[in-house]
Design a protein around this motif. Sequence first.
Motif, PDB file in Angstrom:
ATOM      1  N   MET A 100       0.837  -1.201   0.000  1.00 62.17           N
ATOM      2  CA  MET A 100       0.000   0.000   0.000  1.00 62.17           C
ATOM      3  C   MET A 100       0.874   1.254   0.000  1.00 62.17           C
ATOM      4  SD  MET A 100      -3.257   0.716   0.004  1.00 62.17           S
ATOM      5  CE  MET A 100      -4.596   1.735   0.613  1.00 62.17           C
ATOM      6  N   ARG A 101       1.943   1.244   0.778  1.00 63.41           N
ATOM      7  CA  ARG A 101       2.847   2.399   0.803  1.00 63.41           C
ATOM      8  C   ARG A 101       3.460   2.651  -0.575  1.00 63.41           C
ATOM      9  NH1 ARG A 101       4.057   0.439   5.984  1.00 63.41           N
ATOM     10  NH2 ARG A 101       5.744  -0.856   5.176  1.00 63.41           N
ATOM     11  N   HIS A 102       3.761   1.564  -1.270  1.00 66.27           N
ATOM     12  CA  HIS A 102       4.309   1.712  -2.624  1.00 66.27           C
ATOM     13  C   HIS A 102       3.295   2.384  -3.547  1.00 66.27           C
ATOM     14  CE1 HIS A 102       6.396   0.824  -6.356  1.00 66.27           C
ATOM     15  NE2 HIS A 102       5.288   0.267  -6.812  1.00 66.27           N
ATOM     16  N   GLU A 103       2.036   1.949  -3.458  1.00 64.07           N
ATOM     17  CA  GLU A 103       0.995   2.544  -4.297  1.00 64.07           C
ATOM     18  C   GLU A 103       0.816   4.029  -3.978  1.00 64.07           C
ATOM     19  OE1 GLU A 103      -0.549   1.031  -6.860  1.00 64.07           O
ATOM     20  OE2 GLU A 103       0.774  -0.661  -6.438  1.00 64.07           O
ATOM     21  N   LEU A 104       0.853   4.391  -2.718  1.00 68.80           N
ATOM     22  CA  LEU A 104       0.713   5.796  -2.330  1.00 68.80           C
ATOM     23  C   LEU A 104       1.928   6.612  -2.752  1.00 68.80           C
ATOM     24  CD1 LEU A 104      -0.946   5.520   1.212  1.00 68.80           C
ATOM     25  CD2 LEU A 104      -2.022   5.834  -1.032  1.00 68.80           C
ATOM     26  N   TYR A 105       3.088   5.978  -2.740  1.00 70.51           N
ATOM     27  CA  TYR A 105       4.302   6.656  -3.227  1.00 70.51           C
ATOM     28  C   TYR A 105       4.136   7.025  -4.706  1.00 70.51           C
ATOM     29  CZ  TYR A 105       9.097   7.033  -5.010  1.00 70.51           C
ATOM     30  OH  TYR A 105      10.238   7.453  -5.646  1.00 70.51           O
ATOM     31  N   VAL A 106       3.612   6.081  -5.503  1.00 73.82           N
ATOM     32  CA  VAL A 106       3.400   6.342  -6.930  1.00 73.82           C
ATOM     33  C   VAL A 106       2.319   7.403  -7.113  1.00 73.82           C
ATOM     34  CG1 VAL A 106       2.687   5.325  -9.130  1.00 73.82           C
ATOM     35  CG2 VAL A 106       4.153   4.018  -7.566  1.00 73.82           C
ATOM     36  N   ALA A 107       1.253   7.312  -6.305  1.00 73.87           N
ATOM     37  CA  ALA A 107       0.176   8.300  -6.406  1.00 73.87           C
ATOM     38  C   ALA A 107       0.694   9.709  -6.109  1.00 73.87           C
ATOM     39  CB  ALA A 107      -0.953   7.939  -5.438  1.00 73.87           C
ATOM     40  N   ARG A 108       1.544   9.845  -5.098  1.00 71.65           N
ATOM     41  CA  ARG A 108       2.099  11.171  -4.760  1.00 71.65           C
ATOM     42  C   ARG A 108       3.022  11.674  -5.867  1.00 71.65           C
ATOM     43  NH1 ARG A 108       2.025   8.929   0.637  1.00 71.65           N
ATOM     44  NH2 ARG A 108       0.572  10.172   1.910  1.00 71.65           N
ATOM     45  N   PHE A 109       3.704  10.747  -6.532  1.00 72.18           N
ATOM     46  CA  PHE A 109       4.535  11.154  -7.671  1.00 72.18           C
ATOM     47  C   PHE A 109       3.663  11.794  -8.750  1.00 72.18           C
ATOM     48  CE2 PHE A 109       5.985  10.097 -11.966  1.00 72.18           C
ATOM     49  CZ  PHE A 109       7.210  10.735 -12.000  1.00 72.18           C
ATOM     50  N   TYR A 110       2.535  11.150  -9.073  1.00 71.47           N
ATOM     51  CA  TYR A 110       1.616  11.715 -10.060  1.00 71.47           C
ATOM     52  C   TYR A 110       1.055  13.053  -9.591  1.00 71.47           C
ATOM     53  CZ  TYR A 110       1.585   7.268 -12.625  1.00 71.47           C
ATOM     54  OH  TYR A 110       1.937   6.162 -13.357  1.00 71.47           O
ATOM     55  N   LEU A 111       0.786  13.159  -8.288  1.00 73.55           N
ATOM     56  CA  LEU A 111       0.233  14.401  -7.751  1.00 73.55           C
ATOM     57  C   LEU A 111       1.239  15.546  -7.892  1.00 73.55           C
ATOM     58  CD1 LEU A 111      -2.140  15.748  -6.282  1.00 73.55           C
ATOM     59  CD2 LEU A 111      -1.079  15.065  -4.113  1.00 73.55           C
ATOM     60  N   ARG A 112       2.497  15.248  -7.632  1.00 74.08           N
ATOM     61  CA  ARG A 112       3.527  16.292  -7.782  1.00 74.08           C
ATOM     62  C   ARG A 112       3.670  16.742  -9.237  1.00 74.08           C
ATOM     63  NH1 ARG A 112       6.333  12.891  -4.152  1.00 74.08           N
ATOM     64  NH2 ARG A 112       7.542  12.018  -5.883  1.00 74.08           N
ATOM     65  N   GLN A 113       3.345  15.838 -10.159  1.00 75.50           N
ATOM     66  CA  GLN A 113       3.404  16.174 -11.579  1.00 75.50           C
ATOM     67  C   GLN A 113       2.093  16.797 -12.078  1.00 75.50           C
ATOM     68  OE1 GLN A 113       6.364  15.718 -13.203  1.00 75.50           O
ATOM     69  NE2 GLN A 113       7.112  15.017 -11.195  1.00 75.50           N
ATOM     70  N   ASP A 114       1.140  17.019 -11.157  1.00 74.54           N
ATOM     71  CA  ASP A 114      -0.179  17.558 -11.488  1.00 74.54           C
ATOM     72  C   ASP A 114      -0.944  16.656 -12.462  1.00 74.54           C
ATOM     73  OD1 ASP A 114       0.314  19.767  -9.866  1.00 74.54           O
ATOM     74  OD2 ASP A 114       1.192  20.911 -11.518  1.00 74.54           O
ATOM     75  N   ILE A 115      -0.705  15.361 -12.379  1.00 69.36           N
ATOM     76  CA  ILE A 115      -1.439  14.396 -13.212  1.00 69.36           C
ATOM     77  C   ILE A 115      -2.542  13.809 -12.324  1.00 69.36           C
ATOM     78  CG2 ILE A 115      -1.238  12.411 -14.768  1.00 69.36           C
ATOM     79  CD1 ILE A 115       1.768  12.871 -14.848  1.00 69.36           C
ATOM     80  N   TYR A 116      -3.601  14.565 -12.155  1.00 73.44           N
ATOM     81  CA  TYR A 116      -4.611  14.232 -11.156  1.00 73.44           C
ATOM     82  C   TYR A 116      -5.410  12.958 -11.465  1.00 73.44           C
ATOM     83  CZ  TYR A 116      -3.465  18.991  -9.743  1.00 73.44           C
ATOM     84  OH  TYR A 116      -2.792  20.131  -9.361  1.00 73.44           O
ATOM     85  N   PRO A 117      -5.861  12.726 -12.692  1.00 72.82           N
ATOM     86  CA  PRO A 117      -6.601  11.489 -12.957  1.00 72.82           C
ATOM     87  C   PRO A 117      -5.784  10.229 -12.639  1.00 72.82           C
ATOM     88  CG  PRO A 117      -6.915  13.050 -14.745  1.00 72.82           C
ATOM     89  CD  PRO A 117      -5.834  13.606 -13.883  1.00 72.82           C
ATOM     90  N   ALA A 118      -4.477  10.271 -12.956  1.00 65.40           N
ATOM     91  CA  ALA A 118      -3.616   9.125 -12.652  1.00 65.40           C
ATOM     92  C   ALA A 118      -3.465   8.946 -11.143  1.00 65.40           C
ATOM     93  CB  ALA A 118      -2.245   9.305 -13.302  1.00 65.40           C
ATOM     94  N   THR A 119      -3.433  10.057 -10.410  1.00 63.61           N
ATOM     95  CA  THR A 119      -3.344   9.990  -8.947  1.00 63.61           C
ATOM     96  C   THR A 119      -4.572   9.299  -8.374  1.00 63.61           C
ATOM     97  OG1 THR A 119      -2.128  12.091  -8.947  1.00 63.61           O
ATOM     98  CG2 THR A 119      -3.037  11.340  -6.843  1.00 63.61           C
ATOM     99  N   ILE A 120      -5.749   9.720  -8.819  1.00 63.23           N
ATOM    100  CA  ILE A 120      -7.000   9.129  -8.328  1.00 63.23           C
ATOM    101  C   ILE A 120      -7.072   7.652  -8.704  1.00 63.23           C
ATOM    102  CG2 ILE A 120      -9.512   9.156  -8.551  1.00 63.23           C
ATOM    103  CD1 ILE A 120      -8.476  11.474  -6.925  1.00 63.23           C
ATOM    104  N   ALA A 121      -6.678   7.335  -9.934  1.00 57.82           N
ATOM    105  CA  ALA A 121      -6.734   5.942 -10.398  1.00 57.82           C
ATOM    106  C   ALA A 121      -5.834   5.057  -9.550  1.00 57.82           C
ATOM    107  CB  ALA A 121      -6.348   5.867 -11.867  1.00 57.82           C
TER     108      ALA A 121
END
Length: 284
Positions: free
Chosen positions: A192-213
Amino acid sequence: MGKVCGSTSSRPSARFARALGFVVPLLLLAAAGCDIQVGDGRKATLTYTDDARAAYEEAMRSYRSKSWEDARALFAEVRKLFPYSRYATLAELRIADVEFEQEKYADAVSAYREFIQNHRTDRDVEYARYRIAKSLFRDIDDTFLLPPQEERDQGTALEAYRELGAFLRDNPRSRYAEDVRKMHQAVQGRLMRHELYVARFYLRQDIYPATIARIDHALKLFPGSTLEPEALVLKGETLMRMDKPDDARAVFQKVLDEYGGPFAVTAKRFLAELDAQKAGKQGT
Protein backbone atom coordinates in the motif's frame (compact mmCIF):
# COMPACT_ATOMS: atom_id res chain seq x y z
CA MET A 1 43.33 -33.89 4.95
CA GLY A 2 40.78 -31.18 5.77
CA LYS A 3 38.32 -31.77 8.53
CA VAL A 4 34.63 -31.89 7.64
CA CYS A 5 32.57 -29.21 9.42
CA GLY A 6 29.92 -30.38 11.83
CA SER A 7 29.69 -33.21 14.25
CA THR A 8 28.75 -35.88 11.71
CA SER A 9 30.96 -37.26 8.98
CA SER A 10 29.70 -36.93 5.39
CA ARG A 11 30.29 -40.69 4.97
CA PRO A 12 27.45 -43.09 5.86
CA SER A 13 27.47 -44.22 9.48
CA ALA A 14 27.71 -47.83 10.60
CA ARG A 15 23.91 -47.91 10.85
CA PHE A 16 23.63 -46.70 7.25
CA ALA A 17 26.12 -49.36 6.20
CA ARG A 18 24.03 -52.06 7.85
CA ALA A 19 20.92 -50.68 6.20
CA LEU A 20 22.65 -50.73 2.84
CA GLY A 21 23.52 -54.38 3.29
CA PHE A 22 19.88 -55.15 4.06
CA VAL A 23 18.12 -52.97 1.50
CA VAL A 24 20.22 -53.39 -1.63
CA PRO A 25 19.72 -57.18 -1.97
CA LEU A 26 15.98 -56.70 -1.55
CA LEU A 27 15.88 -54.06 -4.26
CA LEU A 28 17.94 -56.25 -6.62
CA LEU A 29 15.61 -59.20 -6.07
CA ALA A 30 12.57 -57.00 -6.64
CA ALA A 31 14.06 -55.64 -9.85
CA ALA A 32 14.65 -59.21 -11.06
CA GLY A 33 11.00 -60.05 -10.48
CA CYS A 34 11.70 -62.44 -7.62
CA ASP A 35 9.49 -62.92 -4.59
CA ILE A 36 11.07 -61.40 -1.49
CA GLN A 37 11.00 -63.66 1.56
CA VAL A 38 13.46 -62.91 4.32
CA GLY A 39 12.52 -65.23 7.16
CA ASP A 40 9.52 -63.74 8.90
CA GLY A 41 8.11 -61.15 6.45
CA ARG A 42 6.74 -59.07 9.28
CA LYS A 43 10.16 -59.01 10.94
CA ALA A 44 11.78 -57.85 7.70
CA THR A 45 9.28 -54.98 7.47
CA LEU A 46 9.95 -53.99 11.07
CA THR A 47 13.69 -54.07 10.49
CA TYR A 48 13.31 -51.82 7.43
CA THR A 49 11.14 -49.37 9.36
CA ASP A 50 13.38 -49.40 12.43
CA ASP A 51 16.47 -48.79 10.34
CA ALA A 52 14.69 -45.98 8.46
CA ARG A 53 13.71 -44.37 11.75
CA ALA A 54 17.23 -44.70 13.15
CA ALA A 55 18.73 -43.17 9.99
CA TYR A 56 16.24 -40.31 10.09
CA GLU A 57 16.95 -39.62 13.75
CA GLU A 58 20.68 -39.55 13.02
CA ALA A 59 20.04 -36.95 10.30
CA MET A 60 17.89 -34.97 12.73
CA ARG A 61 20.77 -34.83 15.22
CA SER A 62 22.86 -33.07 12.59
CA TYR A 63 19.90 -30.82 11.79
CA ARG A 64 19.40 -29.83 15.42
CA SER A 65 23.11 -29.10 15.82
CA LYS A 66 22.87 -26.88 12.70
CA SER A 67 25.40 -28.98 10.78
CA TRP A 68 23.48 -28.17 7.64
CA GLU A 69 25.60 -29.88 5.01
CA ASP A 70 25.86 -33.07 7.05
CA ALA A 71 22.12 -32.99 7.67
CA ARG A 72 21.40 -32.51 3.97
CA ALA A 73 23.60 -35.49 3.04
CA LEU A 74 22.09 -37.74 5.70
CA PHE A 75 18.50 -36.85 4.77
CA ALA A 76 19.37 -37.56 1.13
CA GLU A 77 20.62 -41.01 2.18
CA VAL A 78 17.38 -41.69 4.04
CA ARG A 79 15.47 -40.96 0.84
CA LYS A 80 17.81 -43.17 -1.17
CA LEU A 81 17.96 -46.15 1.19
CA PHE A 82 14.38 -46.15 2.49
CA PRO A 83 12.23 -44.77 -0.37
CA TYR A 84 9.10 -46.65 0.71
CA SER A 85 9.10 -45.47 4.31
CA ARG A 86 7.41 -42.49 5.92
CA TYR A 87 10.87 -41.27 6.84
CA ALA A 88 11.79 -40.75 3.20
CA THR A 89 8.89 -38.31 2.91
CA LEU A 90 9.92 -36.54 6.11
CA ALA A 91 13.52 -36.39 4.92
CA GLU A 92 12.41 -34.67 1.72
CA LEU A 93 10.63 -32.03 3.80
CA ARG A 94 13.63 -31.59 6.10
CA ILE A 95 15.89 -30.94 3.12
CA ALA A 96 13.63 -28.00 2.29
CA ASP A 97 13.93 -26.91 5.93
CA VAL A 98 17.72 -26.98 5.63
CA GLU A 99 17.48 -24.51 2.73
CA PHE A 100 15.17 -22.31 4.80
CA GLU A 101 17.43 -22.34 7.86
CA GLN A 102 20.38 -21.33 5.70
CA GLU A 103 18.31 -18.38 4.42
CA LYS A 104 18.37 -19.75 0.89
CA TYR A 105 14.75 -18.77 0.51
CA ALA A 106 14.37 -19.17 -3.26
CA ASP A 107 15.78 -22.72 -3.01
CA ALA A 108 13.53 -23.40 -0.02
CA VAL A 109 10.42 -22.30 -1.95
CA SER A 110 11.35 -24.62 -4.82
CA ALA A 111 11.96 -27.54 -2.45
CA TYR A 112 8.69 -27.04 -0.54
CA ARG A 113 6.75 -26.77 -3.79
CA GLU A 114 8.33 -29.96 -5.05
CA PHE A 115 7.32 -31.67 -1.81
CA ILE A 116 3.71 -30.54 -2.30
CA GLN A 117 3.78 -31.72 -5.91
CA ASN A 118 5.06 -35.15 -4.85
CA HIS A 119 2.77 -35.57 -1.82
CA ARG A 120 -0.46 -33.70 -2.50
CA THR A 121 -2.46 -35.50 0.19
CA ASP A 122 0.25 -35.60 2.85
CA ARG A 123 -0.62 -34.13 6.24
CA ASP A 124 2.47 -31.91 6.10
CA VAL A 125 1.34 -30.05 2.96
CA GLU A 126 -0.11 -27.34 5.21
CA TYR A 127 3.29 -26.92 6.87
CA ALA A 128 5.04 -26.80 3.49
CA ARG A 129 2.65 -24.08 2.29
CA TYR A 130 3.25 -22.10 5.48
CA ARG A 131 7.00 -22.30 4.96
CA ILE A 132 6.63 -21.21 1.32
CA ALA A 133 4.77 -18.11 2.46
CA LYS A 134 7.30 -17.44 5.22
CA SER A 135 10.21 -17.91 2.81
CA LEU A 136 8.74 -15.37 0.40
CA PHE A 137 8.10 -12.98 3.28
CA ARG A 138 11.67 -13.24 4.52
CA ASP A 139 13.03 -12.89 1.00
CA ILE A 140 11.68 -9.33 0.77
CA ASP A 141 14.72 -7.04 0.85
CA ASP A 142 14.84 -4.61 3.77
CA THR A 143 18.51 -3.68 4.08
CA PHE A 144 19.55 -0.07 4.62
CA LEU A 145 21.85 -0.28 1.58
CA LEU A 146 18.87 -0.48 -0.75
CA PRO A 147 16.55 2.36 -1.82
CA PRO A 148 13.48 3.05 0.36
CA GLN A 149 10.87 0.29 0.30
CA GLU A 150 8.46 2.39 -1.72
CA GLU A 151 10.97 2.80 -4.55
CA ARG A 152 11.88 -0.87 -4.97
CA ASP A 153 10.40 -3.51 -7.24
CA GLN A 154 7.54 -5.15 -5.37
CA GLY A 155 7.46 -8.46 -7.27
CA THR A 156 8.54 -10.64 -4.34
CA ALA A 157 6.31 -8.72 -1.92
CA LEU A 158 3.30 -9.18 -4.19
CA GLU A 159 4.01 -12.91 -4.55
CA ALA A 160 4.30 -13.19 -0.77
CA TYR A 161 1.03 -11.28 -0.31
CA ARG A 162 -0.82 -13.64 -2.64
CA GLU A 163 0.70 -16.76 -1.07
CA LEU A 164 -0.11 -15.58 2.45
CA GLY A 165 -3.66 -14.67 1.46
CA ALA A 166 -4.20 -18.04 -0.23
CA PHE A 167 -2.96 -19.84 2.87
CA LEU A 168 -5.40 -17.95 5.11
CA ARG A 169 -8.31 -18.63 2.76
CA ASP A 170 -7.54 -22.35 2.63
CA ASN A 171 -6.47 -22.81 6.27
CA PRO A 172 -8.33 -20.24 8.41
CA ARG A 173 -8.03 -22.37 11.57
CA SER A 174 -4.43 -23.46 11.05
CA ARG A 175 -2.02 -23.36 13.96
CA TYR A 176 0.11 -21.16 11.70
CA ALA A 177 -2.75 -18.73 10.93
CA GLU A 178 -1.82 -16.10 13.52
CA ASP A 179 1.76 -15.82 12.26
CA VAL A 180 0.54 -15.76 8.64
CA ARG A 181 -1.94 -12.94 9.42
CA LYS A 182 0.84 -10.82 10.91
CA MET A 183 3.00 -11.35 7.84
CA HIS A 184 0.05 -10.70 5.54
CA GLN A 185 -0.72 -7.39 7.25
CA ALA A 186 2.94 -6.32 7.11
CA VAL A 187 3.24 -7.08 3.40
CA GLN A 188 -0.10 -5.40 2.70
CA GLY A 189 1.18 -2.23 4.37
CA ARG A 190 4.36 -2.31 2.33
CA LEU A 191 2.48 -2.72 -0.94
CA MET A 192 0.00 0.00 0.00
CA ARG A 193 2.85 2.40 0.80
CA HIS A 194 4.31 1.71 -2.62
CA GLU A 195 0.99 2.54 -4.30
CA LEU A 196 0.71 5.80 -2.33
CA TYR A 197 4.30 6.66 -3.23
CA VAL A 198 3.40 6.34 -6.93
CA ALA A 199 0.18 8.30 -6.41
CA ARG A 200 2.10 11.17 -4.76
CA PHE A 201 4.54 11.15 -7.67
CA TYR A 202 1.62 11.71 -10.06
CA LEU A 203 0.23 14.40 -7.75
CA ARG A 204 3.53 16.29 -7.78
CA GLN A 205 3.40 16.17 -11.58
CA ASP A 206 -0.18 17.56 -11.49
CA ILE A 207 -1.44 14.40 -13.21
CA TYR A 208 -4.61 14.23 -11.16
CA PRO A 209 -6.60 11.49 -12.96
CA ALA A 210 -3.62 9.13 -12.65
CA THR A 211 -3.34 9.99 -8.95
CA ILE A 212 -7.00 9.13 -8.33
CA ALA A 213 -6.73 5.94 -10.40
CA ARG A 214 -3.72 4.75 -8.43
CA ILE A 215 -5.38 5.42 -5.08
CA ASP A 216 -8.61 3.68 -6.10
CA HIS A 217 -6.59 0.72 -7.40
CA ALA A 218 -4.75 0.44 -4.07
CA LEU A 219 -7.96 0.64 -2.03
CA LYS A 220 -9.52 -2.11 -4.13
CA LEU A 221 -6.43 -4.34 -4.17
CA PHE A 222 -5.61 -4.05 -0.46
CA PRO A 223 -8.91 -3.75 1.42
CA GLY A 224 -8.72 -3.33 5.16
CA SER A 225 -5.22 -1.86 5.11
CA THR A 226 -4.25 0.33 8.06
CA LEU A 227 -3.22 2.92 5.45
CA GLU A 228 -6.78 3.36 4.12
CA PRO A 229 -7.38 6.71 5.92
CA GLU A 230 -4.09 8.07 4.56
CA ALA A 231 -5.08 6.98 1.05
CA LEU A 232 -8.50 8.60 1.38
CA VAL A 233 -7.08 11.91 2.62
CA LEU A 234 -4.70 11.94 -0.33
CA LYS A 235 -7.64 11.26 -2.64
CA GLY A 236 -9.65 14.11 -1.08
CA GLU A 237 -6.71 16.49 -1.44
CA THR A 238 -6.40 15.54 -5.11
CA LEU A 239 -10.11 16.12 -5.68
CA MET A 240 -9.76 19.58 -4.15
CA ARG A 241 -7.00 20.37 -6.63
CA MET A 242 -9.29 19.13 -9.42
CA ASP A 243 -11.88 21.66 -8.19
CA LYS A 244 -14.33 18.96 -7.13
CA PRO A 245 -15.22 20.20 -3.64
CA ASP A 246 -18.34 18.08 -3.18
CA ASP A 247 -16.51 14.86 -4.03
CA ALA A 248 -13.64 15.89 -1.78
CA ARG A 249 -16.02 16.68 1.07
CA ALA A 250 -17.60 13.21 0.82
CA VAL A 251 -14.17 11.54 1.02
CA PHE A 252 -13.05 13.60 4.03
CA GLN A 253 -16.35 12.96 5.79
CA LYS A 254 -15.84 9.22 5.27
CA VAL A 255 -12.48 9.46 7.05
CA LEU A 256 -14.12 11.28 9.98
CA ASP A 257 -17.01 8.82 10.20
CA GLU A 258 -15.06 5.56 9.85
CA TYR A 259 -11.52 6.22 11.07
CA GLY A 260 -9.78 7.92 13.94
CA GLY A 261 -6.18 8.92 14.42
CA PRO A 262 -4.09 11.66 12.85
CA PHE A 263 -5.64 11.42 9.38
CA ALA A 264 -9.07 12.16 10.82
CA VAL A 265 -7.54 15.38 12.17
CA THR A 266 -6.15 16.15 8.71
CA ALA A 267 -9.52 15.41 7.10
CA LYS A 268 -11.22 17.77 9.56
CA ARG A 269 -8.78 20.53 8.64
CA PHE A 270 -9.47 20.04 4.93
CA LEU A 271 -13.23 20.15 5.60
CA ALA A 272 -12.77 23.47 7.40
CA GLU A 273 -10.84 24.74 4.40
CA LEU A 274 -13.67 23.65 2.08
CA ASP A 275 -16.19 25.41 4.33
CA ALA A 276 -14.14 28.60 4.18
CA GLN A 277 -13.90 28.41 0.39
CA LYS A 278 -17.66 27.90 0.16
CA ALA A 279 -18.37 30.84 2.47
CA GLY A 280 -16.04 33.05 0.46
CA LYS A 281 -17.82 32.23 -2.78
CA GLN A 282 -21.22 32.93 -1.23
CA GLY A 283 -20.02 36.29 0.03
CA THR A 284 -18.91 37.54 -3.37
